[in-house]
Every structure is written in C-alpha cells, then in structure tokens.
Design an enzyme around this catalytic site. Sequence first.
Site, PDB file in Angstrom:
ATOM      1  N   LYS A 213      -2.946 -13.170   2.644  1.00 45.48           N
ATOM      2  CA  LYS A 213      -3.287 -12.094   3.573  1.00 45.48           C
ATOM      3  C   LYS A 213      -4.773 -12.144   3.882  1.00 45.48           C
ATOM      4  O   LYS A 213      -5.611 -12.103   2.973  1.00 45.48           O
ATOM      5  CB  LYS A 213      -2.917 -10.740   2.977  1.00 45.48           C
ATOM      6  CG  LYS A 213      -3.038  -9.575   3.968  1.00 45.48           C
ATOM      7  CD  LYS A 213      -2.402  -8.327   3.401  1.00 45.48           C
ATOM      8  CE  LYS A 213      -2.334  -7.209   4.435  1.00 45.48           C
ATOM      9  NZ  LYS A 213      -1.613  -6.024   3.915  1.00 45.48           N
TER      10      LYS A 213
ATOM     11  N   SER B  98      -2.926  -8.991   9.881  1.00 43.93           N
ATOM     12  CA  SER B  98      -4.074  -9.020   9.012  1.00 43.93           C
ATOM     13  C   SER B  98      -4.145  -7.741   8.188  1.00 43.93           C
ATOM     14  O   SER B  98      -3.326  -6.834   8.359  1.00 43.93           O
ATOM     15  CB  SER B  98      -5.357  -9.116   9.853  1.00 43.93           C
ATOM     16  OG  SER B  98      -5.544  -7.896  10.595  1.00 43.93           O
TER      17      SER B  98
ATOM     18  N   ASP C 239       4.050   1.604  -1.427  1.00 42.10           N
ATOM     19  CA  ASP C 239       4.639   1.724  -2.765  1.00 42.10           C
ATOM     20  C   ASP C 239       3.824   0.854  -3.717  1.00 42.10           C
ATOM     21  O   ASP C 239       4.255  -0.215  -4.133  1.00 42.10           O
ATOM     22  CB  ASP C 239       6.108   1.295  -2.726  1.00 42.10           C
ATOM     23  CG  ASP C 239       6.837   1.557  -4.044  1.00 42.10           C
ATOM     24  OD1 ASP C 239       6.234   2.174  -4.938  1.00 42.10           O
ATOM     25  OD2 ASP C 239       8.000   1.126  -4.161  1.00 42.10           O
TER      26      ASP C 239
ATOM     27  N   PHE D  51      -9.037   3.271  -1.008  1.00 39.44           N
ATOM     28  CA  PHE D  51      -8.406   3.434  -2.313  1.00 39.44           C
ATOM     29  C   PHE D  51      -9.095   2.601  -3.392  1.00 39.44           C
ATOM     30  O   PHE D  51      -9.222   3.028  -4.540  1.00 39.44           O
ATOM     31  CB  PHE D  51      -6.920   3.036  -2.243  1.00 39.44           C
ATOM     32  CG  PHE D  51      -6.036   4.105  -1.690  1.00 39.44           C
ATOM     33  CD1 PHE D  51      -5.799   5.260  -2.411  1.00 39.44           C
ATOM     34  CD2 PHE D  51      -5.425   3.955  -0.454  1.00 39.44           C
ATOM     35  CE1 PHE D  51      -4.964   6.250  -1.916  1.00 39.44           C
ATOM     36  CE2 PHE D  51      -4.590   4.941   0.056  1.00 39.44           C
ATOM     37  CZ  PHE D  51      -4.361   6.087  -0.679  1.00 39.44           C
TER      38      PHE D  51
ATOM     39  N   GLY E  19       0.803  -1.222   0.000  1.00 39.70           N
ATOM     40  CA  GLY E  19       0.000   0.000   0.000  1.00 39.70           C
ATOM     41  C   GLY E  19       0.826   1.257   0.000  1.00 39.70           C
ATOM     42  O   GLY E  19       0.359   2.299  -0.468  1.00 39.70           O
TER      43      GLY E  19
ATOM     44  N   ASN F 294       2.139  -7.654  -3.600  1.00 43.24           N
ATOM     45  CA  ASN F 294       0.771  -7.966  -3.220  1.00 43.24           C
ATOM     46  C   ASN F 294      -0.075  -8.003  -4.487  1.00 43.24           C
ATOM     47  O   ASN F 294      -0.070  -7.045  -5.260  1.00 43.24           O
ATOM     48  CB  ASN F 294       0.292  -6.882  -2.250  1.00 43.24           C
ATOM     49  CG  ASN F 294      -1.090  -7.123  -1.702  1.00 43.24           C
ATOM     50  OD1 ASN F 294      -2.072  -7.021  -2.405  1.00 43.24           O
ATOM     51  ND2 ASN F 294      -1.154  -7.392  -0.401  1.00 43.24           N
TER      52      ASN F 294
ATOM     53  N   SER G  62      -8.847  -7.163   1.077  1.00 45.39           N
ATOM     54  CA  SER G  62      -9.087  -5.719   1.000  1.00 45.39           C
ATOM     55  C   SER G  62     -10.577  -5.457   1.174  1.00 45.39           C
ATOM     56  O   SER G  62     -11.409  -6.071   0.500  1.00 45.39           O
ATOM     57  CB  SER G  62      -8.632  -5.166  -0.356  1.00 45.39           C
ATOM     58  OG  SER G  62      -9.092  -3.837  -0.521  1.00 45.39           O
TER      59      SER G  62
ATOM     60  N   ASN H  73      -3.891 -11.339  -1.925  1.00 47.17           N
ATOM     61  CA  ASN H  73      -4.725 -10.443  -1.130  1.00 47.17           C
ATOM     62  C   ASN H  73      -6.193 -10.747  -1.404  1.00 47.17           C
ATOM     63  O   ASN H  73      -6.735 -10.370  -2.439  1.00 47.17           O
ATOM     64  CB  ASN H  73      -4.394  -8.989  -1.482  1.00 47.17           C
ATOM     65  CG  ASN H  73      -5.245  -7.992  -0.710  1.00 47.17           C
ATOM     66  OD1 ASN H  73      -6.000  -8.360   0.181  1.00 47.17           O
ATOM     67  ND2 ASN H  73      -5.128  -6.726  -1.074  1.00 47.17           N
TER      68      ASN H  73
ATOM     69  N   ASN I 128      -8.654   4.212   4.826  1.00 49.27           N
ATOM     70  CA  ASN I 128      -8.505   4.351   3.373  1.00 49.27           C
ATOM     71  C   ASN I 128      -9.582   3.561   2.650  1.00 49.27           C
ATOM     72  O   ASN I 128     -10.038   2.522   3.128  1.00 49.27           O
ATOM     73  CB  ASN I 128      -7.105   3.911   2.928  1.00 49.27           C
ATOM     74  CG  ASN I 128      -7.048   2.451   2.520  1.00 49.27           C
ATOM     75  OD1 ASN I 128      -7.418   2.080   1.404  1.00 49.27           O
ATOM     76  ND2 ASN I 128      -6.596   1.600   3.449  1.00 49.27           N
TER      77      ASN I 128
END
Length: 359
Positions: free
Chosen positions: A213, A241, A64, A112, A62, A139, A173, A170, A110
């Site tokens: 993740k 997490s 970079d 995003f 998140g 990721n 999210s 991932n 966030n």
Amino acid sequence: MLAALFPLARPLLHALDAETAHALTLRTLAHLPPGPARPDDPRLGVGVLGRHFPNPVGLAAGFDKGAEVPDALLRLGFGFVEVGGVVPRPQPGNARPRVFRLPADGAVINRFGLNSEGLEVVRARLAARRGRPGLVGVNIGANKDSADRIADYVACTRSLAGLVDFLTVNVSSPNTPGLRDLQGEAFLDDLLARVIEARDAAAGAARPAVLLKIAPDIGLDTLDAIAATALRRGIDALVVSNTTVARPASLTGAARAQTGGLSGRPLFSPSTRLLAEAYRRVGAGLPLVGVGGIDSAEAAWIKIRAGARLLQLYSALVYAGPGLVADIKAGLLRHLARDGAPDLSAAVGRDAEVLARTA
C-alpha cells in the site's frame, strides 16, 4: 436491515464524536445474527491474487483494526475485508481526539497513529475464524518505537500468513513518523524481500498474497522506483492509495486544519491519477487495488477504468452507510449492461492514459 436503519441512526451517530460512534458501530455489528451473505451476480466476480472474489468492492483497513467483526462485515455484501493495521506490540496510538468528520466535503481526517491491540490479540481472533467462508486480509505495520521496523513486518507476516488470504504491507500511513521513508527504493527492496521470504516459509499450502500500500503524496520518479521494485520482488498487487497529508483549497469543513491523513471525496482525484499512472507503468503485469474517495458506482467505475481490478472504501460509509455497498454493485452491473460486457475485466485500465492527466 442495517442499510434501512442507517438514515435514522446517522443523526444519532454524528451527534457523538467520530471515534465513539465508530466503537458503537463495531459493537452493533458484533451482535448481528449470523447468516450467509446474499449471492452476487456472477458478472461481478473477479479472479485475481490466486482467488475468486465474488465482487470487487472491499472494505479498506482501519474500520476493523482488531479483526473483531470481519464476518459481519462480509455479510454486508463486501467482496473482501481488510482488517488492521496491526503491529507486533500493543500501542495506544495518538491522543484523542484523533479523527474528525468534514461532512460538507464528504471527508475524514484521522491521526490514529496505528493504534493496535497487538499481534497476539489479532492473531487469536483470526485463528478463531479459520475455515469460515469469505476473503479476509490484514494490514501490517511497525511499532512507532521499533528499533527494527522491517523485523516488525516480518514478525507480523510469520504470525498471520496461514490465517488470511492476503497481507498488505503498509509503508504509507502518514501518522507514524518515518514510516513513509520505507517507500525509498533500498528500504523497500529489503522490506519486500524479507516479507516474501517470511511468507513463503510460514504459509505452507495456505499461501497468502502480498500487497503493498503506497501513499498518494509521491512523485512520479518515486512511483517508477516503487513499481520496478514491486515487479522485481514479485509482490501480488499494489494498493493505491493511503490517505493524503495534502489539504486541497476546496475544503470547507471546520476540521480542515487538523493534522493527519485526509480521506474521502477530496482524495478521489489525486488517488485516481496515481492509480492511472501506476497502471501505465505495470499494465496487466501487476494487479492494482483502487482506494480513495469511492462514494458511488460512478466513482467505482472510474477507478476500474483507471486500472483497478479490486476496490476498497471506508470513509464514504460514514456518510452513506452500509447500503452504499449494494448501490455500487448495482451501478457496476448497469455499466456492464450499457457496455454489453460480460464482466468487469474489459474495463480495467481502459482510460488510464486519459485519467492520468485529467482525474
């Protein structure tokens, strides 16, 4: 140098909206002069995922997203850096503003929405750093409008497997609708099987580890199923997490009502409890990466005692700056000296039973 300048720069950065300040930070890192990172004390070294990590403190995904500055970040003292998330096709993510500071809470929210320049851009940047020192992972996720999300993960795996030390799948999210549904046992089993097959076919001798993740907002029955599937499919580690959609009553920041994933200090207790519960289920059979609310050496030490062999942080950098990395490493060495331990391994999971109830 950056650590010394951060107290002066922080008021200026925090006068900007959070996303603009972050972009400025990336541009600054991109112009830092190259040079080797300061060597770490050997007692901080961790052997895991088939690699030697010079220290356990990593940068979470998140920060970079586009793999623009992984080497500059490694020079800040991180033991490893995770870039991304990346998805196959470029996508803009959600509309701005989409990231919010909660300074009094030491937190960030966030939404995003997995904004990404896309797989080809990230692949080119990672290919350009091939052969450089330092451990870098990526990721991977799925496009929001994808008709076949598992195929998206497979595409990312095939393209990036020979360029990184690990791939983090991932499925947690909170800002991509339906993504967390992939944590269901049947979907997850198929997803991991196909990702590992793609990794093995693509990587050759440069075989990256595969990490999974997970979200903090799951019940113990779901954790049981995830742990069993992860062990059965032979993944290399669980990352515990991602951000949370919960809003603790203790939050005081004006942005607390914003939608999105909450990270930072309020995430520490729930993510640490889940980490300890995960360790109770997998023990030494599956390495764990502890993420969520690490903002001090003490917090890092608790994560290790809960079961983490590696650590990741991000949100605390917004408030403490890059000097936090050296502070945590120095604090871990103090804990080792106090315990008379030669390295960190003896502390891993030591208090998982207690922390599963009290963290």
